[in-house]
Scaffold this active site. Structure first.
Site, PDB file in Angstrom:
ATOM      1  N   ALA A  54      -4.134  15.257  -5.825  1.00 41.63           N
ATOM      2  CA  ALA A  54      -5.416  15.609  -6.444  1.00 41.63           C
ATOM      3  C   ALA A  54      -5.250  16.035  -7.894  1.00 41.63           C
ATOM      4  O   ALA A  54      -6.111  15.767  -8.735  1.00 41.63           O
ATOM      5  CB  ALA A  54      -6.082  16.729  -5.648  1.00 41.63           C
ATOM      6  N   GLU A  55      -4.144  16.714  -8.199  1.00 38.23           N
ATOM      7  CA  GLU A  55      -3.942  17.253  -9.545  1.00 38.23           C
ATOM      8  C   GLU A  55      -3.558  16.179 -10.559  1.00 38.23           C
ATOM      9  O   GLU A  55      -4.112  16.128 -11.653  1.00 38.23           O
ATOM     10  CB  GLU A  55      -2.855  18.337  -9.512  1.00 38.23           C
ATOM     11  CG  GLU A  55      -3.283  19.646  -8.869  1.00 38.23           C
ATOM     12  CD  GLU A  55      -4.225  20.442  -9.754  1.00 38.23           C
ATOM     13  OE1 GLU A  55      -4.369  20.087 -10.940  1.00 38.23           O
ATOM     14  OE2 GLU A  55      -4.836  21.398  -9.259  1.00 38.23           O
ATOM     15  N   SER A  56      -2.594  15.357 -10.210  1.00 41.12           N
ATOM     16  CA  SER A  56      -2.041  14.435 -11.208  1.00 41.12           C
ATOM     17  C   SER A  56      -1.895  13.004 -10.734  1.00 41.12           C
ATOM     18  O   SER A  56      -1.502  12.143 -11.526  1.00 41.12           O
ATOM     19  CB  SER A  56      -0.662  14.935 -11.655  1.00 41.12           C
ATOM     20  OG  SER A  56       0.258  14.879 -10.554  1.00 41.12           O
ATOM     21  N   TYR A  83     -12.856  19.022  -5.688  1.00 44.29           N
ATOM     22  CA  TYR A  83     -11.399  19.180  -5.630  1.00 44.29           C
ATOM     23  C   TYR A  83     -10.975  19.750  -4.270  1.00 44.29           C
ATOM     24  O   TYR A  83     -10.088  19.217  -3.603  1.00 44.29           O
ATOM     25  CB  TYR A  83     -10.978  20.105  -6.770  1.00 44.29           C
ATOM     26  CG  TYR A  83      -9.531  20.558  -6.768  1.00 44.29           C
ATOM     27  CD1 TYR A  83      -8.547  19.806  -7.394  1.00 44.29           C
ATOM     28  CD2 TYR A  83      -9.165  21.768  -6.173  1.00 44.29           C
ATOM     29  CE1 TYR A  83      -7.232  20.237  -7.417  1.00 44.29           C
ATOM     30  CE2 TYR A  83      -7.853  22.201  -6.191  1.00 44.29           C
ATOM     31  CZ  TYR A  83      -6.891  21.433  -6.815  1.00 44.29           C
ATOM     32  OH  TYR A  83      -5.597  21.868  -6.829  1.00 44.29           O
TER      33      TYR A  83
END
Length: 279
Positions: free
Chosen positions: A143-145, A230
């Site tokens: 999800a972050e990168s 998110y």
């Protein structure tokens, strides 16, 4: 046998019938379109998911997180207790938000770290050090990168787990673009947040994205569209992994207990059905 050539009346009737079927199909398709309204899906665990529209598919409800049909999360229909109008105005992400949608500064092909043995080893090591589930850490990285070790967000978050410079400094991470250091620091930070919120995963993830101050300010998930999407994305992906693993484990267990093929053939059909029905 002599076949009668279709008359003009017969041909007209057939064309009319085909047209009726076509318009019925169009009507059904229009009626089957998902409801369109900005709403909050209220879940049994108290968490709410903001969505633009939804589509009920039997035991599963698909919540579309954006106006398009590409960003969505599937939720068991039984877990949704109801829907409410989202009366809140869109709130911009805070300036001190921990992380944002990564925007790689270089080509994704050259910077993306494939989730191969090397990265798995890094994740497993960090997860073991901070007593986390590797699947959870991988879901956060995704999800972050998107597994891009050189991703940089518009706000300056860096690396696989998108550490802000200040956070990285507090965690002792000197190089946020170093996968091992970044994942170790991000895992440590996630563990600290879980302990801070009594292992409430939803609050910990919201704090990872928007900052602990915002979670405490709103006494839960902040009303930021980005943060809600998110959290929903990670929870959905993580739960999907766990459900698949449980299903696979049950199948292996059932296969181990099942009698061999030769034994099944030697039994009468009636006794085989009876034996299987009692399991």
């Amino acid at each position: 046998m002599i076949r009668r050539r279709p008359s003009a009346t017969d041909r007209a009737a057939r064309i009319a019938a085909k047209a009726a079927v076509f318009f019925c199909a169009v009507a059904v398709a229009l009626l089957a379109r998902p409801a369109t309204a900005a709403e909050l899906a209220i879940l049994r665990n108290g968490f709410s998911i903001r969505h633009e529209h939804r589509l009920e598919m039997g035991t599963t409800t698909r919540l579309y997180l954006a106006a398009d049909d590409f960003s969505f999360t599937d939720v068991p229909t039984a877990e949704i207790t109801g829907y409410e109008k989202d009366l809140s105005l869109p709130v911009p992400a805070p300036a001190d938000s921990h992380a944002s949608i990564p925007a790689p500064s270089r080509s994704a092909k050259s910077e993306t770290v494939e989730s191969g043995p090397a990265l798995n080893q890094v994740v497993n090591s960090a997860s073991a050090a901070y007593h986390l589930d590797p699947d959870l850490v991988n879901s956060v990285i995704h999800a972050e990168s998107g597994f891009n070790s050189h991703a940089v967000s518009p706000k300056g978050a860096r690396g696989l787990m998108q550490l802000m410079p200040g956070t990285a400094n507090q965690l002792g991470v000197n190089d946020s673009f170093d996968p091992q250091a970044n994942v170790a620091g991000g895992s440590r930070y996630l563990r600290e947040l879980l302990e801070r919120y009594n292992f409430d995963l939803v609050k910990a993830l919201a704090a990872y994205n928007a900052g602990p101050e915002r979670v405490e300010q709103y006494r839960g998930v902040p009303p930021f569209r980005e943060t809600r999407a998110y959290v929903a994305r990670i929870v959905h992906e993580y739960n999907t992994k766990k459900i698949a693993q449980e299903k696979e484990a049950k199948q292996k267990q059932a296969s181990a207990k099942a009698p061999s093929h030769t034994h099944r053939v030697s039994k009468p059909a009636a006794s085989v059905i009876a034996a299987e029905s009692t399991r």
